[in-house]
Design a protein around this motif. Sequence first.
Motif, PDB file in Angstrom:
ATOM      1  N   VAL A 116      18.018  67.049  26.159  1.00 19.14           N
ATOM      2  CA  VAL A 116      18.180  67.735  24.775  1.00 19.14           C
ATOM      3  C   VAL A 116      19.288  67.938  24.337  1.00 19.14           C
ATOM      4  N   THR A 117      20.342  67.242  24.771  1.00 20.01           N
ATOM      5  CA  THR A 117      21.792  67.489  24.638  1.00 20.01           C
ATOM      6  C   THR A 117      22.000  67.369  22.977  1.00 20.01           C
ATOM      7  N   ASP A 118      23.003  67.858  22.214  1.00 22.64           N
ATOM      8  CA  ASP A 118      22.997  68.304  20.953  1.00 22.64           C
ATOM      9  C   ASP A 118      22.087  69.144  20.286  1.00 22.64           C
ATOM     10  N   SER A 119      21.221  69.875  21.099  1.00 24.71           N
ATOM     11  CA  SER A 119      20.189  70.847  20.711  1.00 24.71           C
ATOM     12  C   SER A 119      20.981  72.085  19.990  1.00 24.71           C
ATOM     13  N   THR A 120      20.712  72.632  19.072  1.00 23.00           N
ATOM     14  CA  THR A 120      21.132  73.984  18.669  1.00 23.00           C
ATOM     15  C   THR A 120      20.740  74.920  19.300  1.00 23.00           C
ATOM     16  N   PRO A 121      21.556  76.338  19.352  1.00 26.52           N
ATOM     17  CA  PRO A 121      21.048  77.276  20.056  1.00 26.52           C
ATOM     18  C   PRO A 121      19.493  77.713  19.798  1.00 26.52           C
ATOM     19  N   GLU A 122      19.158  77.779  18.570  1.00 32.16           N
ATOM     20  CA  GLU A 122      17.919  78.023  17.887  1.00 32.16           C
ATOM     21  C   GLU A 122      16.757  77.109  18.625  1.00 32.16           C
ATOM     22  N   GLU A 123      17.126  75.896  18.747  1.00 33.76           N
ATOM     23  CA  GLU A 123      15.994  74.976  19.402  1.00 33.76           C
ATOM     24  C   GLU A 123      15.895  75.203  20.595  1.00 33.76           C
ATOM     25  N   LEU A 124      17.052  75.757  21.391  1.00 31.43           N
ATOM     26  CA  LEU A 124      17.041  76.075  23.001  1.00 31.43           C
ATOM     27  C   LEU A 124      16.237  77.258  22.968  1.00 31.43           C
ATOM     28  N   TYR A 125      16.387  78.175  22.244  1.00 33.66           N
ATOM     29  CA  TYR A 125      15.705  79.616  22.086  1.00 33.66           C
ATOM     30  C   TYR A 125      14.403  79.191  22.261  1.00 33.66           C
ATOM     31  N   ARG A 126      13.783  78.220  21.330  1.00 32.52           N
ATOM     32  CA  ARG A 126      12.376  78.065  21.171  1.00 32.52           C
ATOM     33  C   ARG A 126      11.895  77.623  22.326  1.00 32.52           C
ATOM     34  N   TYR A 127      12.538  76.528  23.266  1.00 33.10           N
ATOM     35  CA  TYR A 127      12.031  76.298  24.557  1.00 33.10           C
ATOM     36  C   TYR A 127      11.798  77.377  25.360  1.00 33.10           C
ATOM     37  N   VAL A 128      12.893  78.293  25.517  1.00 24.84           N
ATOM     38  CA  VAL A 128      12.754  79.504  26.394  1.00 24.84           C
ATOM     39  C   VAL A 128      11.533  80.205  25.847  1.00 24.84           C
ATOM     40  N   SER A 129      11.310  80.555  24.596  1.00 28.57           N
ATOM     41  CA  SER A 129      10.153  81.176  24.177  1.00 28.57           C
ATOM     42  C   SER A 129       8.900  80.729  24.540  1.00 28.57           C
ATOM     43  N   ASP A 130       8.874  79.430  24.814  1.00 28.69           N
ATOM     44  CA  ASP A 130       7.747  78.590  25.388  1.00 28.69           C
ATOM     45  C   ASP A 130       7.796  78.562  26.673  1.00 28.69           C
ATOM     46  N   ASP A 131       8.343  79.359  27.532  1.00 26.77           N
ATOM     47  CA  ASP A 131       8.342  79.461  28.946  1.00 26.77           C
ATOM     48  C   ASP A 131       8.803  78.179  29.468  1.00 26.77           C
ATOM     49  N   THR A 132       9.634  77.632  28.623  1.00 28.92           N
ATOM     50  CA  THR A 132      10.560  76.375  29.284  1.00 28.92           C
ATOM     51  C   THR A 132      11.928  76.489  29.484  1.00 28.92           C
ATOM     52  N   PRO A 133      12.523  76.860  30.671  1.00 28.49           N
ATOM     53  CA  PRO A 133      13.835  77.229  31.093  1.00 28.49           C
ATOM     54  C   PRO A 133      14.636  75.750  30.599  1.00 28.49           C
ATOM     55  N   GLU A 147      29.009  74.224  23.090  1.00 29.64           N
ATOM     56  CA  GLU A 147      29.796  73.282  22.171  1.00 29.64           C
ATOM     57  C   GLU A 147      30.831  72.560  22.862  1.00 29.64           C
ATOM     58  N   LYS A 148      32.018  73.258  23.359  1.00 28.61           N
ATOM     59  CA  LYS A 148      33.177  72.621  23.608  1.00 28.61           C
ATOM     60  C   LYS A 148      32.881  71.936  24.951  1.00 28.61           C
ATOM     61  N   LEU A 149      31.681  72.008  25.524  1.00 32.64           N
ATOM     62  CA  LEU A 149      31.600  71.093  26.762  1.00 32.64           C
ATOM     63  C   LEU A 149      30.521  69.982  26.460  1.00 32.64           C
ATOM     64  N   GLY A 150      30.362  69.616  25.056  1.00 31.06           N
ATOM     65  CA  GLY A 150      29.529  68.614  24.771  1.00 31.06           C
ATOM     66  C   GLY A 150      28.025  69.008  24.241  1.00 31.06           C
ATOM     67  N   SER A 151      27.713  70.321  24.384  1.00 30.42           N
ATOM     68  CA  SER A 151      26.365  70.630  24.079  1.00 30.42           C
ATOM     69  C   SER A 151      25.248  70.098  24.779  1.00 30.42           C
ATOM     70  N   MET A 152      25.540  70.152  26.272  1.00 27.75           N
ATOM     71  CA  MET A 152      24.588  69.403  26.948  1.00 27.75           C
ATOM     72  C   MET A 152      23.377  70.227  27.747  1.00 27.75           C
ATOM     73  N   ALA A 153      22.251  69.842  27.338  1.00 34.90           N
ATOM     74  CA  ALA A 153      21.056  70.559  28.137  1.00 34.90           C
ATOM     75  C   ALA A 153      19.888  69.491  28.512  1.00 34.90           C
ATOM     76  N   LEU A 154      18.942  69.956  29.123  1.00 40.70           N
ATOM     77  CA  LEU A 154      17.978  69.430  29.524  1.00 40.70           C
ATOM     78  C   LEU A 154      16.764  70.079  29.895  1.00 40.70           C
ATOM     79  N   ILE A 155      15.516  69.522  29.754  1.00 32.77           N
ATOM     80  CA  ILE A 155      14.424  70.561  30.058  1.00 32.77           C
ATOM     81  C   ILE A 155      13.522  69.723  31.027  1.00 32.77           C
ATOM     82  N   ILE A 156      12.616  70.432  31.684  1.00 39.03           N
ATOM     83  CA  ILE A 156      11.815  69.788  32.418  1.00 39.03           C
ATOM     84  C   ILE A 156      10.281  70.385  32.198  1.00 39.03           C
ATOM     85  N   ARG A 157       9.409  69.630  31.545  1.00 39.95           N
ATOM     86  CA  ARG A 157       8.105  70.111  31.568  1.00 39.95           C
ATOM     87  C   ARG A 157       6.786  69.083  31.819  1.00 39.95           C
TER      88      ARG A 157
END
Length: 122
Positions: A26-43, A112-122
Amino acid sequence: IYSPGLTRTANIFLNAQDSDLNAKNVTDSTPEELYRYVSDDTPVVIWNTVYFLQNQPTGLKVKWGEKTYVWDNCEHCMVLSGYDLERNIVIVHDPIEGIIERDADEFWERYEKLGSMALIIR
């Protein structure tokens, strides 16, 4: 390892375990998008800096697909597990420091400076 490689490796492992889980880059996700994953119990596995240091780009780059990744001396992977918008903090599980709080503005700046890298596992 960065998000494309870790996503691929996680999926190979999950498939070998006959897991119903799937890793998604989920690279390039915004903070708001990533907060939604966390709110859905997806670290969220997320890249930031070790000890919350300022990033230190080396100038070394690699291109994967359409994205160019820049190697950084302070790059560090952790899990975004919570947040408090009123206090402007994020909560992360850091393999070095444990469960810690970070200032959200500074955290997202480093993300952001590190390339906005993220991933989820669900």
